[in-house]
Design a protein around this motif. Structure first.
Motif, short mmCIF file in Angstrom:
data_model
loop_
_atom_site.label_atom_id
_atom_site.label_comp_id
_atom_site.label_asym_id
_atom_site.label_seq_id
_atom_site.Cartn_x
_atom_site.Cartn_y
_atom_site.Cartn_z
N VAL A 1 0.27 -3.71 41.02
CA VAL A 1 0.99 -4.91 41.46
C VAL A 1 0.45 -6.08 40.65
O VAL A 1 -0.76 -6.24 40.50
CB VAL A 1 0.80 -5.18 42.97
CG1 VAL A 1 1.47 -6.48 43.37
CG2 VAL A 1 1.35 -4.03 43.79
N LYS A 2 1.36 -6.88 40.12
CA LYS A 2 0.97 -8.08 39.37
C LYS A 2 1.54 -9.30 40.08
O LYS A 2 2.66 -9.26 40.60
CB LYS A 2 1.51 -8.04 37.94
CG LYS A 2 0.82 -7.05 37.04
CD LYS A 2 1.38 -7.21 35.63
CE LYS A 2 0.62 -6.39 34.62
NZ LYS A 2 1.13 -6.65 33.26
N LEU A 3 0.77 -10.38 40.06
CA LEU A 3 1.23 -11.66 40.57
C LEU A 3 0.99 -12.67 39.46
O LEU A 3 -0.15 -12.81 38.97
CB LEU A 3 0.46 -12.05 41.84
CG LEU A 3 0.89 -13.35 42.51
CD1 LEU A 3 2.36 -13.31 42.91
CD2 LEU A 3 0.03 -13.63 43.73
N SER B 1 9.64 2.26 49.42
CA SER B 1 9.91 3.50 50.16
C SER B 1 10.69 4.44 49.26
O SER B 1 11.68 4.05 48.64
CB SER B 1 10.74 3.22 51.41
OG SER B 1 10.07 2.31 52.25
N ALA B 2 10.23 5.70 49.21
CA ALA B 2 10.93 6.72 48.42
C ALA B 2 10.55 8.09 48.93
O ALA B 2 9.39 8.34 49.24
CB ALA B 2 10.57 6.59 46.95
N ASP B 3 11.54 8.96 49.04
CA ASP B 3 11.31 10.36 49.35
C ASP B 3 10.44 10.55 50.60
O ASP B 3 9.49 11.33 50.61
CB ASP B 3 10.69 11.05 48.13
CG ASP B 3 10.83 12.56 48.19
OD1 ASP B 3 11.79 13.04 48.83
OD2 ASP B 3 9.97 13.25 47.61
N GLY B 4 10.73 9.80 51.66
CA GLY B 4 10.00 9.93 52.92
C GLY B 4 8.62 9.31 52.91
O GLY B 4 7.85 9.46 53.86
N GLN B 5 8.27 8.62 51.86
CA GLN B 5 6.96 8.00 51.71
C GLN B 5 7.14 6.49 51.63
O GLN B 5 8.11 6.00 51.07
CB GLN B 5 6.32 8.53 50.43
CG GLN B 5 4.91 8.12 50.18
CD GLN B 5 4.37 8.74 48.88
OE1 GLN B 5 5.02 9.57 48.25
NE2 GLN B 5 3.20 8.33 48.48
N SER B 6 6.18 5.74 52.20
CA SER B 6 6.27 4.29 52.18
C SER B 6 4.90 3.70 51.86
O SER B 6 3.88 4.23 52.28
CB SER B 6 6.76 3.76 53.53
OG SER B 6 6.95 2.38 53.48
N GLU B 7 4.92 2.59 51.12
CA GLU B 7 3.67 1.94 50.72
C GLU B 7 3.89 0.43 50.77
O GLU B 7 4.91 -0.07 50.30
CB GLU B 7 3.33 2.38 49.30
CG GLU B 7 1.93 2.13 48.88
CD GLU B 7 1.63 2.75 47.51
OE1 GLU B 7 0.94 2.08 46.74
OE2 GLU B 7 2.10 3.87 47.23
N SER B 8 2.94 -0.31 51.36
CA SER B 8 3.05 -1.77 51.47
C SER B 8 1.83 -2.45 50.87
O SER B 8 0.72 -1.93 50.95
CB SER B 8 3.18 -2.19 52.93
OG SER B 8 4.39 -1.75 53.47
N HIS B 9 2.07 -3.62 50.29
CA HIS B 9 0.99 -4.44 49.72
C HIS B 9 1.21 -5.88 50.17
O HIS B 9 2.30 -6.42 50.00
CB HIS B 9 1.01 -4.37 48.19
CG HIS B 9 0.71 -3.01 47.66
ND1 HIS B 9 -0.55 -2.60 47.35
CD2 HIS B 9 1.52 -1.96 47.41
CE1 HIS B 9 -0.52 -1.35 46.92
NE2 HIS B 9 0.73 -0.93 46.95
N ASP B 10 0.16 -6.50 50.73
CA ASP B 10 0.22 -7.90 51.13
C ASP B 10 -0.30 -8.77 49.99
O ASP B 10 -1.34 -8.47 49.39
CB ASP B 10 -0.62 -8.15 52.38
CG ASP B 10 -0.02 -7.53 53.62
OD1 ASP B 10 1.22 -7.36 53.66
OD2 ASP B 10 -0.77 -7.21 54.56
#
Length: 106
Positions: A8-10, A85-94
């Motif tokens: 992730v880039k900001l 979210s893809a293929d039943g998998q989810s990932e979150s980044h704050d």
């Protein structure tokens, strides 16, 4: 399961929550650029939410790069959440989005 988000880039810098927030800080009216380098196969649903509102939703073929710019009209500290979210998998980044009223002089 493998990770969906490779990086992730900001504001074109690799995001690290432990880094000095001054590195990512913006002045009111200047955009924050959020990017996510995604891995995997198939398609992914990506969303960016902030203060209870969905700012952006899109679908992207994997692997790929998601990019979004957001500008705030007032100063303050906000937490934006990037969710993939893809293929039943989810990932979150704050992400901490810190906007100041005026640029520092000197």
């Amino acid at each position: 399961m493998s990770k969906l988000v490779k990086m992730v880039k900001l504001n074109n810098l690799q995001y690290n929550a432990n880094r000095d927030p001054q590195v990512y800080r913006r002045v009111v009216g200047h955009p924050f650029r959020i990017q996510a380098m995604l891995e995997g196969q198939g398609s992914a649903k990506i969303s960016v939410t902030c203060e209870g509102k969905t700012l952006k939703e899109s679908t992207l073929e994997l692997p790929g790069i998601f990019s979004y710019e957001v500008t705030f009209k007032d100063a303050g500290i906000r937490i934006a959440t990037l969710t993939v979210s893809a293929d039943g998998q989810s990932e979150s980044h704050d992400l901490l989005l810190d906007t100041e009223a005026h640029a520092k002089v000197g």
